[in-house]
Design an enzyme around this catalytic site. Structure first.
Site, PDB file in Angstrom:
ATOM      1  N   LYS A   1       0.875  -1.189   0.000  1.00 51.11           N
ATOM      2  CA  LYS A   1       0.000   0.000   0.000  1.00 51.11           C
ATOM      3  C   LYS A   1       0.905   1.230   0.000  1.00 51.11           C
ATOM      4  O   LYS A   1       1.384   1.670   1.036  1.00 51.11           O
ATOM      5  CB  LYS A   1      -0.881  -0.028   1.256  1.00 51.11           C
ATOM      6  CG  LYS A   1      -2.244   0.629   1.082  1.00 51.11           C
ATOM      7  CD  LYS A   1      -2.225   2.091   0.681  1.00 51.11           C
ATOM      8  CE  LYS A   1      -1.979   3.007   1.852  1.00 51.11           C
ATOM      9  NZ  LYS A   1      -1.866   4.427   1.452  1.00 51.11           N
TER      10      LYS A   1
ATOM     11  N   GLU B   1       9.448   1.376  10.566  1.00 48.15           N
ATOM     12  CA  GLU B   1      10.559   2.236  10.123  1.00 48.15           C
ATOM     13  C   GLU B   1       9.997   3.653  10.127  1.00 48.15           C
ATOM     14  O   GLU B   1       9.269   4.047   9.217  1.00 48.15           O
ATOM     15  CB  GLU B   1      11.017   1.856   8.702  1.00 48.15           C
ATOM     16  CG  GLU B   1      11.583   0.450   8.547  1.00 48.15           C
ATOM     17  CD  GLU B   1      13.037   0.336   9.022  1.00 48.15           C
ATOM     18  OE1 GLU B   1      13.581   1.332   9.543  1.00 48.15           O
ATOM     19  OE2 GLU B   1      13.618  -0.749   8.869  1.00 48.15           O
TER      20      GLU B   1
ATOM     21  N   CYS C   1      14.166  10.408   5.864  1.00 49.88           N
ATOM     22  CA  CYS C   1      14.025  10.027   7.281  1.00 49.88           C
ATOM     23  C   CYS C   1      15.323  10.240   8.043  1.00 49.88           C
ATOM     24  O   CYS C   1      15.301  10.555   9.226  1.00 49.88           O
ATOM     25  CB  CYS C   1      13.543   8.587   7.388  1.00 49.88           C
ATOM     26  SG  CYS C   1      14.565   7.422   6.487  1.00 49.88           S
TER      27      CYS C   1
ATOM     28  N   GLU D   1      10.188  16.342  14.011  1.00 53.91           N
ATOM     29  CA  GLU D   1      10.703  16.029  12.674  1.00 53.91           C
ATOM     30  C   GLU D   1      10.163  17.078  11.717  1.00 53.91           C
ATOM     31  O   GLU D   1       8.951  17.295  11.640  1.00 53.91           O
ATOM     32  CB  GLU D   1      10.245  14.640  12.233  1.00 53.91           C
ATOM     33  CG  GLU D   1      10.848  14.256  10.896  1.00 53.91           C
ATOM     34  CD  GLU D   1      10.445  12.869  10.430  1.00 53.91           C
ATOM     35  OE1 GLU D   1       9.275  12.485  10.615  1.00 53.91           O
ATOM     36  OE2 GLU D   1      11.308  12.177   9.866  1.00 53.91           O
TER      37      GLU D   1
HETATM   38  P1  NAD Z   1       2.412   8.770   7.038  1.00 53.88           P
HETATM   39  O1  NAD Z   1       2.591   8.076   8.323  1.00 53.88           O
HETATM   40  O2  NAD Z   1       1.451   9.890   6.968  1.00 53.88           O
HETATM   41  O3  NAD Z   1       1.927   7.741   5.914  1.00 53.88           O
HETATM   42  C1  NAD Z   1       2.672   6.586   5.606  1.00 53.88           C
HETATM   43  C2  NAD Z   1       1.743   5.532   5.031  1.00 53.88           C
HETATM   44  O4  NAD Z   1       0.791   5.165   6.031  1.00 53.88           O
HETATM   45  C3  NAD Z   1       0.940   5.993   3.810  1.00 53.88           C
HETATM   46  O5  NAD Z   1       0.869   4.940   2.891  1.00 53.88           O
HETATM   47  C4  NAD Z   1      -0.430   6.291   4.405  1.00 53.88           C
HETATM   48  O6  NAD Z   1      -1.481   6.164   3.478  1.00 53.88           O
HETATM   49  C5  NAD Z   1      -0.514   5.225   5.478  1.00 53.88           C
HETATM   50  N1  NAD Z   1      -1.454   5.539   6.564  1.00 53.88           N
HETATM   51  C6  NAD Z   1      -1.804   6.773   7.018  1.00 53.88           C
HETATM   52  N2  NAD Z   1      -2.722   6.657   8.010  1.00 53.88           N
HETATM   53  C7  NAD Z   1      -2.952   5.326   8.174  1.00 53.88           C
HETATM   54  C8  NAD Z   1      -3.815   4.564   9.037  1.00 53.88           C
HETATM   55  N3  NAD Z   1      -4.622   5.135   9.922  1.00 53.88           N
HETATM   56  N4  NAD Z   1      -3.775   3.216   8.942  1.00 53.88           N
HETATM   57  C9  NAD Z   1      -2.958   2.605   8.064  1.00 53.88           C
HETATM   58  N5  NAD Z   1      -2.136   3.283   7.215  1.00 53.88           N
HETATM   59  C10 NAD Z   1      -2.131   4.615   7.274  1.00 53.88           C
HETATM   60  O7  NAD Z   1       3.860   9.207   6.563  1.00 53.88           O
HETATM   61  P2  NAD Z   1       4.241  10.092   5.300  1.00 53.88           P
HETATM   62  O8  NAD Z   1       3.881  11.520   5.588  1.00 53.88           O
HETATM   63  O9  NAD Z   1       3.719   9.452   4.068  1.00 53.88           O
HETATM   64  O10 NAD Z   1       5.836   9.911   5.275  1.00 53.88           O
HETATM   65  C11 NAD Z   1       6.722  10.689   6.009  1.00 53.88           C
HETATM   66  C12 NAD Z   1       7.220   9.923   7.210  1.00 53.88           C
HETATM   67  O11 NAD Z   1       7.832   8.691   6.812  1.00 53.88           O
HETATM   68  C13 NAD Z   1       8.310  10.680   7.967  1.00 53.88           C
HETATM   69  O12 NAD Z   1       8.071  10.572   9.352  1.00 53.88           O
HETATM   70  C14 NAD Z   1       9.577   9.922   7.589  1.00 53.88           C
HETATM   71  O13 NAD Z   1      10.637  10.047   8.513  1.00 53.88           O
HETATM   72  C15 NAD Z   1       9.070   8.530   7.496  1.00 53.88           C
HETATM   73  N6  NAD Z   1       9.992   7.671   6.738  1.00 53.88           N
HETATM   74  C16 NAD Z   1      10.728   6.754   7.422  1.00 53.88           C
HETATM   75  C17 NAD Z   1      11.639   5.959   6.733  1.00 53.88           C
HETATM   76  C18 NAD Z   1      12.479   4.940   7.468  1.00 53.88           C
HETATM   77  O14 NAD Z   1      13.011   4.058   6.826  1.00 53.88           O
HETATM   78  N7  NAD Z   1      12.640   5.041   8.777  1.00 53.88           N
HETATM   79  C19 NAD Z   1      11.787   6.107   5.353  1.00 53.88           C
HETATM   80  C20 NAD Z   1      11.013   7.057   4.695  1.00 53.88           C
HETATM   81  C21 NAD Z   1      10.116   7.845   5.401  1.00 53.88           C
END
Ligand code: NAD
Length: 512
Positions: free
Chosen positions: A193, A268, A302, A403
């Protein structure tokens, strides 16, 4: 499919999408075909222009159920194949991705707003992931354990079955490849997803994997919102483990949903990494490293080194050098060949960055460079923000604790090693960190004391699929990449075989 996007490379991207995804409405990729969603409409926006270019419908539960059924059937067949045959197909995936590399890079560039040069690097890394894990397919071996009874005891590393992977918008193709490759290497089927904001490259990637010979249905891309589509995938009984890459807030929701079903998850999550510069460092290199640590991908990484910790004796000099170098960095349209900094991916994230900078300034931070929206010819409604250096930051400020996920560096002073370690660790996160120093002993001391899953010495952002990656603290748990990442996709079985000819007597029952 109607897909209209501005910028050079548009034609290449259009051709790729048309040839791979045919003319059906965009939706989810299930069992080798596009299946339109049934939920609310979602508009994809080009981050560089702010204009919508494609509408599609949220998958929701019905489509997720079809994907889960397809994944279960395909996974059983995949696991029944020989490990070497699976490895050979995975190797072909690498070649297939390399063949389509330029078009994939351009697709990622226009849909995620990432500079083309960065996208090219990421596509090559995705090919590398499939090649690396192709080699592991027939090397996942168990152990024979010298138990003290008359049994032969050995272990098997078996797949979970179907896993659900949920990925963010900042590196859609990279994170998809990063998780699909070890999952199928270990014998699993996948429900992927992607972020609802950036579903295209992941969908095209899976189509390419199928062209390389990966069976249809083994990897399915369910496109839509998290709270509907991802939630339905986690709730579906076929899902035996969840791998989530995203924000800590959502990570907590995912972990709770997994706990409800008593299934494991890997998280992650985000970071607020400390990039630590001692006075004895090669400051020229440290300053270049500090910029690369936070301005690459416009800070939407990240591991971004968003806290620059500088020893007080060289603080003013480093701020001055970083600020003057930063003023020369100009955001530009991501599809230009020489663009180093593109837009922020979406309006909500842009507002978050802008708010955190304003709050920091109201708490006493000083803008040494940038600090506001950036004007870019041809991208007037895009989400461009100037690369920003904030000086006089105190580690307790929001800009040092939250962040930011944007092109903003907060520069914080420290006095000595203990103070540097205490400041670096005064964070709820623990994703990455770095030290710049000429003192080898100090480098090792810092590597041992800074609380982070990845640590660099006189470097920043070096990562490779061979080396484990993951967080401490609220940056998550579990590991990706390398053998540790592969093992996350297996569960260990212990097998006991009686070898004694009169063994039944040990139970105290006679053999009839
Ligand atoms: P997000 O948490 O808003 O969304 C991530 C994913 O989760 C999306 O696919 C979204 O549709 C899904 N999602 C959102 N709400 C949900 C719910 N209630 N239930 C299930 N799934 C849900 O994050 P974002 O804004 O897309 O990405 C940015 C974040 O990702 C930052 O915090 C960044 O640090 C992190 N990130 C971490 C890594 C790592 O490897 N540690 C890598 C890349 C990004």
């Amino acid at each position: 499919m109607s897909f209209v996007v501005e910028g050079n490379g548009q034609q290449q991207v259009q051709e790729l999408l048309t040839s791979l995804l045919a003319s059906a409405d965009f939706g989810s990729w299930i069992n080798g075909e596009l299946v339109p969603g049934t939920g609310d409409s979602i508009t994809l926006v080009n981050p560089a222009t702010g204009k919508g270019f494609l509408d599609y419908k949220d998958a929701t539960e019905t489509v997720v159920t079809a994907a889960a059924d397809a994944a279960q059937i395909a996974q059983a067949k995949w696991w029944a194949m020989s490990a070497s045959a699976r490895g050979q197909l995975m190797w072909k995936c690498g070649a297939q991705i390399r063949d389509a590399a330029e078009a994939l890079a351009r697709l990622e560039c226009v849909s995620a707003g990432k500079p083309l040069r960065d996208c090219r690097v990421e596509v090559a890394k995705v090919a590398e992931m499939f090649e690396y894990y192709a080699g592991w397919c027939d090397k996942i071996t168990g152990e024979v354990i010298p138990v003290p009874t008359s049994h032969l005891n050995y272990t098997r590393h078996e797949p979970y079955g179907v896993v659900t992977q949920i990925t963010p918008w900042n590196a859609p193709l990279f994170t998809a490849g990063w998780q699909i490759a070890p999952a199928i290497c270990a014998g699993n089927g996948v429900l992927l997803k992607p972020s609802e904001l950036t579903p295209l490259s992941s969908t095209v990637l899976v189509k390419l994997l199928e062209q390389a010979g990966i069976p249809s249905g083994l990897v399915n891309v369910i496109n839509g919102y998290g709270y509907t589509t991802a939630a339905a995938a986690i709730a579906n009984k076929a899902t035996k483990k969840v791998i989530f890459i995203g924000s800590p807030q959502t990570g907590s929701v995912i972990a709770a949903a997994c706990a409800q079903r008593l299934i494991p998850c890997v998280l992650e999550l985000g970071g607020k990494s400390a990039n630590i510069v001692f006075a004895d460092a090669n400051l020229e290199r440290a300053v270049v490293g500090a910029q690369a640590a936070v301005f690459a991908a416009a800070g939407q990484s990240c591991v971004s080194g968003s806290r620059l910790l500088v020893q007080r004796s060289v603080y003013d000099e480093v701020v001055e050098r970083v600020a003057s170098a930063t003023c020369k960095l100009k955001p530009d349209l991501p599809w230009h060949e020489d663009t180093m900094i593109g837009p922020i991916n979406n309006a909500k994230q842009y507002q978050h960055v802008s708010n955190l900078v304003s709050n920091g300034v109201s708490q006493g931070a000083v803008v040494a460079a940038g600090g506001k929206a950036s004007q870019v010819a041809g991208g007037e409604q895009g989400f461009f923000y100037q690369p920003t250096v904030l000086a006089n930051v105190d580690n307790t400020m929001g800009v040092a604790q939250e962040e930011i996920f944007g092109p903003v560096m907060s520069v914080i002073a420290f006095d000595d090693e203990n103070h540097a370690v205490a400041t670096a660790n005064d964070s709820r996160f623990g994703l990455a960190g770095a030290v710049w120093t000429a003192d080898l002993g100090r480098a090792h001391r810092m590597a041992a004391q800074v609380s982070a899953g990845t640590f660099w010495v006189n470097s920043y952002k070096a990562i490779n699929v061979m080396s484990p990656f993951g967080g401490f603290g609220e940056s998550g748990y579990g590991r990706s990449s390398g053998i540790e990442g592969l093992m996350e996709y297996t569960q260990t079985k212990s097998v006991w075989i009686e070898t004694a000819h009169n063994a039944a007597t040990q139970f105290g029952y006679a053999i009839e």
